[in-house]
Design a protein around this motif. Structure first.
Motif, PDB file in Angstrom:
ATOM      1  N   PRO A  75       0.425  -1.369  -0.063  1.00 60.07           N
ATOM      2  CA  PRO A  75      -0.042   0.186   0.214  1.00 60.07           C
ATOM      3  C   PRO A  75       0.616   0.900  -0.382  1.00 60.07           C
ATOM      4  O   PRO A  75       1.642   1.124   0.831  1.00 60.07           O
ATOM      5  CB  PRO A  75      -0.628  -0.079   1.566  1.00 60.07           C
ATOM      6  CG  PRO A  75      -1.052  -1.855   0.887  1.00 60.07           C
ATOM      7  CD  PRO A  75      -0.011  -2.447   0.682  1.00 60.07           C
ATOM      8  N   VAL A  76       0.193   2.429  -0.414  1.00 58.31           N
ATOM      9  CA  VAL A  76       1.902   3.442  -1.223  1.00 58.31           C
ATOM     10  C   VAL A  76       2.187   3.833   0.465  1.00 58.31           C
ATOM     11  O   VAL A  76       3.117   4.141   0.141  1.00 58.31           O
ATOM     12  CB  VAL A  76       0.402   4.797  -2.211  1.00 58.31           C
ATOM     13  CG1 VAL A  76       1.756   5.462  -2.176  1.00 58.31           C
ATOM     14  CG2 VAL A  76       0.404   4.087  -2.841  1.00 58.31           C
ATOM     15  N   LEU A  77       1.067   4.490   1.506  1.00 60.57           N
ATOM     16  CA  LEU A  77       1.138   5.175   2.629  1.00 60.57           C
ATOM     17  C   LEU A  77       2.541   3.871   2.988  1.00 60.57           C
ATOM     18  O   LEU A  77       3.132   4.707   4.233  1.00 60.57           O
ATOM     19  CB  LEU A  77      -0.134   5.890   3.374  1.00 60.57           C
ATOM     20  CG  LEU A  77      -0.713   6.134   3.291  1.00 60.57           C
ATOM     21  CD1 LEU A  77      -1.951   6.595   3.450  1.00 60.57           C
ATOM     22  CD2 LEU A  77       0.093   7.691   2.493  1.00 60.57           C
ATOM     23  N   ASP A  78       1.760   2.946   3.413  1.00 61.94           N
ATOM     24  CA  ASP A  78       3.438   1.299   3.471  1.00 61.94           C
ATOM     25  C   ASP A  78       4.509   2.014   3.161  1.00 61.94           C
ATOM     26  O   ASP A  78       5.550   1.849   4.014  1.00 61.94           O
ATOM     27  CB  ASP A  78       3.008   0.149   4.170  1.00 61.94           C
ATOM     28  CG  ASP A  78       1.499   0.447   5.049  1.00 61.94           C
ATOM     29  OD1 ASP A  78       1.308   0.846   5.192  1.00 61.94           O
ATOM     30  OD2 ASP A  78       0.836  -0.831   4.809  1.00 61.94           O
ATOM     31  N   ALA A  79       4.208   1.900   1.896  1.00 63.75           N
ATOM     32  CA  ALA A  79       5.831   1.577   1.434  1.00 63.75           C
ATOM     33  C   ALA A  79       6.227   3.046   1.062  1.00 63.75           C
ATOM     34  O   ALA A  79       7.399   3.842   1.631  1.00 63.75           O
ATOM     35  CB  ALA A  79       5.704   2.114  -0.004  1.00 63.75           C
ATOM     36  N   LEU A  80       5.625   4.970   1.768  1.00 62.89           N
ATOM     37  CA  LEU A  80       6.398   5.386   1.982  1.00 62.89           C
ATOM     38  C   LEU A  80       7.019   5.497   2.972  1.00 62.89           C
ATOM     39  O   LEU A  80       8.086   6.314   3.304  1.00 62.89           O
ATOM     40  CB  LEU A  80       5.286   6.671   1.934  1.00 62.89           C
ATOM     41  CG  LEU A  80       5.638   8.162   2.065  1.00 62.89           C
ATOM     42  CD1 LEU A  80       6.942   8.913   1.100  1.00 62.89           C
ATOM     43  CD2 LEU A  80       4.519   8.908   2.849  1.00 62.89           C
ATOM     44  N   GLN A  81       6.319   5.246   4.095  1.00 66.11           N
ATOM     45  CA  GLN A  81       6.799   5.104   5.499  1.00 66.11           C
ATOM     46  C   GLN A  81       8.099   3.958   5.383  1.00 66.11           C
ATOM     47  O   GLN A  81       8.948   4.099   5.972  1.00 66.11           O
ATOM     48  CB  GLN A  81       5.856   4.189   6.372  1.00 66.11           C
ATOM     49  CG  GLN A  81       6.661   4.495   8.312  1.00 66.11           C
ATOM     50  CD  GLN A  81       7.025   5.949   8.751  1.00 66.11           C
ATOM     51  OE1 GLN A  81       6.194   6.763   8.787  1.00 66.11           O
ATOM     52  NE2 GLN A  81       8.281   6.111   9.132  1.00 66.11           N
ATOM     53  N   ASP A  85      12.077   4.946   6.176  1.00 65.34           N
ATOM     54  CA  ASP A  85      12.736   4.012   7.305  1.00 65.34           C
ATOM     55  C   ASP A  85      14.450   3.617   6.527  1.00 65.34           C
ATOM     56  O   ASP A  85      14.698   3.732   7.532  1.00 65.34           O
ATOM     57  CB  ASP A  85      11.723   2.863   8.266  1.00 65.34           C
ATOM     58  CG  ASP A  85      10.766   3.108   8.831  1.00 65.34           C
ATOM     59  OD1 ASP A  85      11.034   4.535   9.210  1.00 65.34           O
ATOM     60  OD2 ASP A  85       9.878   2.609   8.719  1.00 65.34           O
ATOM     61  N   GLY A  86      14.355   3.436   5.108  1.00 65.52           N
ATOM     62  CA  GLY A  86      14.755   2.595   4.807  1.00 65.52           C
ATOM     63  C   GLY A  86      16.128   3.804   4.595  1.00 65.52           C
ATOM     64  O   GLY A  86      17.011   4.470   4.760  1.00 65.52           O
ATOM     65  N   HIS A  87      15.248   5.145   4.257  1.00 65.48           N
ATOM     66  CA  HIS A  87      16.731   6.334   4.101  1.00 65.48           C
ATOM     67  C   HIS A  87      17.623   6.481   5.272  1.00 65.48           C
ATOM     68  O   HIS A  87      18.148   6.928   5.421  1.00 65.48           O
ATOM     69  CB  HIS A  87      15.657   7.506   4.062  1.00 65.48           C
ATOM     70  CG  HIS A  87      16.118   7.587   1.639  1.00 65.48           C
ATOM     71  ND1 HIS A  87      14.819   6.512   1.594  1.00 65.48           N
ATOM     72  CD2 HIS A  87      16.346   8.072   0.464  1.00 65.48           C
ATOM     73  CE1 HIS A  87      15.006   6.461   0.176  1.00 65.48           C
ATOM     74  NE2 HIS A  87      15.450   7.046  -0.043  1.00 65.48           N
ATOM     75  N   ALA A 168      12.480  12.375  16.522  1.00 63.97           N
ATOM     76  CA  ALA A 168      11.450  12.777  15.664  1.00 63.97           C
ATOM     77  C   ALA A 168      11.440  12.821  14.623  1.00 63.97           C
ATOM     78  O   ALA A 168       9.850  12.734  13.630  1.00 63.97           O
ATOM     79  CB  ALA A 168      11.009  14.527  15.994  1.00 63.97           C
ATOM     80  N   MET A 169      12.541  12.279  13.635  1.00 66.09           N
ATOM     81  CA  MET A 169      12.349  12.214  12.090  1.00 66.09           C
ATOM     82  C   MET A 169      11.388  11.422  11.201  1.00 66.09           C
ATOM     83  O   MET A 169      11.203  11.769  10.018  1.00 66.09           O
ATOM     84  CB  MET A 169      13.632  11.877  11.734  1.00 66.09           C
ATOM     85  CG  MET A 169      14.650  13.075  12.166  1.00 66.09           C
ATOM     86  SD  MET A 169      16.416  12.815  11.543  1.00 66.09           S
ATOM     87  CE  MET A 169      16.672  12.430   9.903  1.00 66.09           C
ATOM     88  N   PRO A 170      11.640  10.044  11.628  1.00 70.12           N
ATOM     89  CA  PRO A 170      10.611   9.352  10.964  1.00 70.12           C
ATOM     90  C   PRO A 170       8.704   9.748  11.310  1.00 70.12           C
ATOM     91  O   PRO A 170       8.416  10.307   9.478  1.00 70.12           O
ATOM     92  CB  PRO A 170      10.025   7.925  11.303  1.00 70.12           C
ATOM     93  CG  PRO A 170      12.206   7.689  12.432  1.00 70.12           C
ATOM     94  CD  PRO A 170      11.879   9.019  13.067  1.00 70.12           C
ATOM     95  N   GLY A 171       8.091  10.240  11.610  1.00 72.66           N
ATOM     96  CA  GLY A 171       6.754  10.615  11.617  1.00 72.66           C
ATOM     97  C   GLY A 171       7.103  11.908  10.867  1.00 72.66           C
ATOM     98  O   GLY A 171       5.771  12.741  10.004  1.00 72.66           O
ATOM     99  N   LEU A 172       7.840  13.130  11.278  1.00 73.31           N
ATOM    100  CA  LEU A 172       8.376  14.473  11.174  1.00 73.31           C
ATOM    101  C   LEU A 172       8.017  14.433   9.285  1.00 73.31           C
ATOM    102  O   LEU A 172       7.613  15.311   8.327  1.00 73.31           O
ATOM    103  CB  LEU A 172       9.239  14.959  11.774  1.00 73.31           C
ATOM    104  CG  LEU A 172       9.440  16.279  11.439  1.00 73.31           C
ATOM    105  CD1 LEU A 172       8.482  16.885  11.134  1.00 73.31           C
ATOM    106  CD2 LEU A 172      10.862  16.720  11.216  1.00 73.31           C
ATOM    107  N   LEU A 173       9.234  13.363   8.692  1.00 76.47           N
ATOM    108  CA  LEU A 173       9.344  13.717   7.778  1.00 76.47           C
ATOM    109  C   LEU A 173       8.170  12.957   7.162  1.00 76.47           C
ATOM    110  O   LEU A 173       7.723  13.629   6.011  1.00 76.47           O
ATOM    111  CB  LEU A 173      10.467  12.530   6.917  1.00 76.47           C
ATOM    112  CG  LEU A 173      11.774  12.740   7.490  1.00 76.47           C
ATOM    113  CD1 LEU A 173      12.884  11.639   7.408  1.00 76.47           C
ATOM    114  CD2 LEU A 173      11.763  13.422   5.521  1.00 76.47           C
TER     115      LEU A 173
END
Length: 184
Positions: A75-81, A85-87, A168-173
């Protein structure tokens, strides 16, 4: 190329050392990475070899991020997360890639088009997200790729300088990419 964990960790340290000492000597880079010049010499031989190793490893890592994110099926939003996370897990290589980027690196006649498959995969992902109604359509998929990469790099660099909290970065991004800076 699967590297032993110790080599991958060492390359991350070397990537930051090269970013921090772009015009530094081989000895400066070794010291910044916490090893002797002799150790660094045994590892890669020359500064040029080190840069090549870092290019190869960063390209491999970025392509692995794309693969692990499952951009075509998840799912797009899962792939975005997954992308975020990978970056973030490979922030050192991202910083190295950004420090090494130059405008002609994606030209048709460039000697090496290392990042083209990464850009193509990201563009296709954002286009998929547009078709599914997740991402806005008034911006091109290529522009969304550039905004994502710029936001990712900017926050990683800001965190490195102590201006953004790492936790804070994962949620912030995710929030900032999806919602921008508008007030709710």
């Amino acid at each position: 190329m699967d590297l032993p964990a110790a080599d991958a960790k060492f390359l991350k340290a070397l990537a930051i050392a090269v970013v921090d000492h772009q015009s530094g000597t081989f000895k400066d880079i070794a010291e910044a990475a916490g090893v002797s010049k002799a150790t660094l010499n045994r590892f890669c031989g020359t500064r040029a070899n080190l840069i090549d190793m870092l290019h190869d490893h960063s390209t491999t890592q970025m392509n692995q991020i794309i693969q692990d994110a499952d951009l075509l099926q998840a799912p797009v939003l899962d792939a975005l997360q997954n992308l975020i996370d990978g970056h973030l897990a490979n922030r050192e290589m991202l910083l190295f890639m950004m420090a090494e980027w130059h405008p002609d690196c994606l030209l048709e006649d460039a000697e090496e088009r290392r990042w083209q498959s990464y850009s193509d995969a990201m563009d296709a992902f954002f286009l998929r997200g547009q078709h599914e109604g997740i991402f806005r359509i008034d911006l091109s998929a290529a522009m969304l790729t550039e905004v994502f990469a710029s936001l990712m790099f900017g926050l990683v660099e800001s965190q490195r300088r102590g201006r953004v909290a790492r936790a804070a970065m994962p949620g912030l991004l995710r929030q900032f990419f999806l919602d921008g800076a508008s007030r709710r």
